[in-house]
Write an enzyme that holds these catalytic residues in place. Structure first.
Site, PDB file in Angstrom:
ATOM      1  N   CYS A 308       0.810  -1.280  -0.213  1.00 35.14           N
ATOM      2  CA  CYS A 308      -0.202  -0.105   0.066  1.00 35.14           C
ATOM      3  C   CYS A 308       0.625   1.117   0.103  1.00 35.14           C
ATOM      4  O   CYS A 308       1.930   1.557   0.679  1.00 35.14           O
ATOM      5  CB  CYS A 308      -0.863   0.170   1.021  1.00 35.14           C
ATOM      6  SG  CYS A 308      -1.958   1.343   1.463  1.00 35.14           S
ATOM      7  N   GLU A 342       0.988  -5.316  -5.015  1.00 38.45           N
ATOM      8  CA  GLU A 342       0.343  -5.689  -5.096  1.00 38.45           C
ATOM      9  C   GLU A 342      -0.618  -5.523  -6.233  1.00 38.45           C
ATOM     10  O   GLU A 342      -1.015  -3.774  -6.490  1.00 38.45           O
ATOM     11  CB  GLU A 342       0.043  -5.504  -3.733  1.00 38.45           C
ATOM     12  CG  GLU A 342       0.156  -6.566  -2.231  1.00 38.45           C
ATOM     13  CD  GLU A 342      -0.158  -6.776  -1.671  1.00 38.45           C
ATOM     14  OE1 GLU A 342      -1.280  -6.393  -1.445  1.00 38.45           O
ATOM     15  OE2 GLU A 342       0.391  -7.305   0.077  1.00 38.45           O
TER      16      GLU A 342
END
Length: 446
Positions: A308, A342
């Site tokens: 993140c 991700e």
């Protein structure tokens, strides 16, 4: 809207409240205002209507509604008068533009196709004018659907359920470090703390409070002046701290809750133990002020080097986002692993990564005049093959010959793209690898 609550010299950081609707207006399909005689008294949840967007109206969907009562002071003598506000999502726009609008700013949707309506008013509307490069980027950001690229049916269902639960923001404004920041998305703060739609955040420990006086009282006792971790990078007034989610659970949970107000896809709030957080700070006489951060798994089966990433709104468009991306790849280089973020990326994350990958790949291709393969570039840059292929395809530098991917990059084409990058870039923060003091986690545990 980001409002600095200090002296006039900080007014260049102000972003007025009308900016979000203006972005929605620029993102296409503005509609002319229908006759007032068509306005119904009340609309239902789920109904598509026209909501005011700046000086025009745009198609939107009603997600929620609430009844407010005006005081006698506002309406004169007599009983309080009630009026309805609607929480709307502007069609084809990112959810961060969702907001409450007054019932007077909602009109019935017309039956005319949007494309025809757009053609009628485009000539006289500012949206039809030629956009600057910055305007085009805002358009792309506002119209990007963060979930459109999810092909897996299971993930798509989870995202849909997540949107349903978090469709209405529970916090409108956040006060932190002298800034008032409009929240973009829902964040699962305790209902008791978020009931006033405003939160006050300690800029050092990131604890949250419902009232300003409580924050002031806390600030007098808070002894933390930097993130509770090891400082692994310092260059002038820029520092990066590595914070272990298992050792500093409360701080990392507060960081995740705060960042969720500005991230749509983030679903991690409390299970922070398996993650490391790299917090970027600006140093001053008062302490280290959080600018942004990225997190990564301590052990990733897919070799993801980032889970993140966020730059807080007051510090965006200053080069901090690309600095954090570069930092994540520098850690991959220290670890000797080829990494990738991700997926899926948020809309802003995708734009930042594409810009970073483009700059790095053009630099490598410009430096090496001999033909290079995708695998060779990956080993030089620690960027994953699929990310290299995606970037080269977007630059029209990849072609297929006999089933093989061949990089087709002439010096003229490379120079053209590099000139475009130089024209776009306002500020680039360079990462000095010599100032990084980092030991990979695997070596520390061995």
């Amino acid at each position: 809207r980001i409002q600095r609550t200090s002296s006039a010299k900080d007014t260049d950081m102000d972003v007025k409240e009308s900016k979000a609707p203006e972005d929605a207006k620029k993102s296409g399909k503005p509609l002319a205002e229908p006759q007032s005689s068509e306005i119904p008294k009340e609309y239902k949840i789920g109904e598509r209507v026209l909501g005011r967007c700046g000086s025009s109206f745009r198609l939107c969907e009603i997600l929620s509604k609430r009844e407010l009562k005006s005081s006698k002071r506002e309406v004169g003598d007599g009983d309080p008068v009630s009026h309805v506000e609607y929480y709307v999502h502007f069609i084809d726009c990112n959810r961060r533009l969702d907001r409450w609008i007054n019932g007077d700013d909602v009109l019935p949707a017309t039956d005319k196709p949007l494309d025809e309506k757009k053609k009628e008013i485009q000539a006289g509307d500012k949206c039809g004018q030629r956009r600057s490069r910055r305007g085009k980027r805002k358009l792309e950001e506002a119209e990007t659907d963060g979930h459109a690229s999810i092909a897996d049916p299971t993930l798509a269902k989870l995202e849909k359920d997540h949107e349903e639960i978090t469709k209405v923001k529970n916090v409108d404004v956040v006060y932190m470090a002298g800034y008032h920041m409009d929240a973009w998305y829902y964040s699962p703060y305790p209902e008791e703390q978020a009931r006033d739609k405003k939160l006050y955040i300690c800029e050092f420990c990131l604890k949250y409070f419902r009232k300003k006086k409580t924050l002031i009282h806390h600030a007098q006792k808070c002894i933390l002046r930097h993130p509770p971790g090891n400082e692994i990078y310092r260059d002038k007034n820029i520092s990066v701290f590595e914070v272990d989610g298992a050792r500093n659970q409360v701080y990392c949970q507060c960081l995740c809750l705060l960042s969720k107000l500005f991230l749509d896809h983030k679903t991690l709030y409390y299970d922070v133990g398996p993650f490391l957080f790299y917090v970027l700070c600006e140093a001053s006489e008062k302490g280290f002020h959080v600018v942004g951060y990225f997190s990564k798994e301590k052990s990733s089966q897919d070799n993801n080097n980032l889970a993140c990433i966020l730059t807080f709104p007051p510090y965006q468009r200053k080069g901090y986002g690309k600095f954090l991306i570069a930092f994540s790849y520098e850690l991959s280089r220290f670890e000797g692993k080829i990494g990738s973020p991700e997926k899926p990326l948020s809309d802003l994350g995708r734009l930042s990564y594409r810009s970073y990958w483009t700059r790095v790949l053009l630099g490598v291709l410009g430096e090496h005049r001999r033909p290079l393969s995708v695998k060779e570039i990956s080993q030089m840059t620690y960027i994953k093959d699929e990310d290299i292929v995606y970037t080269l395809e977007s630059l029209k530098m990849l072609r297929y010959w006999k089933g093989q991917k061949i990089i087709s990059a002439t010096p003229k084409l490379i120079e053209m793209h590099q000139q475009q990058l130089r024209g776009r870039s306002k500020k680039i923060l360079r990462l000095d690898s010599n100032k990084l003091r980092y030991v990979p986690l695997a070596e520390r545990e061995s």
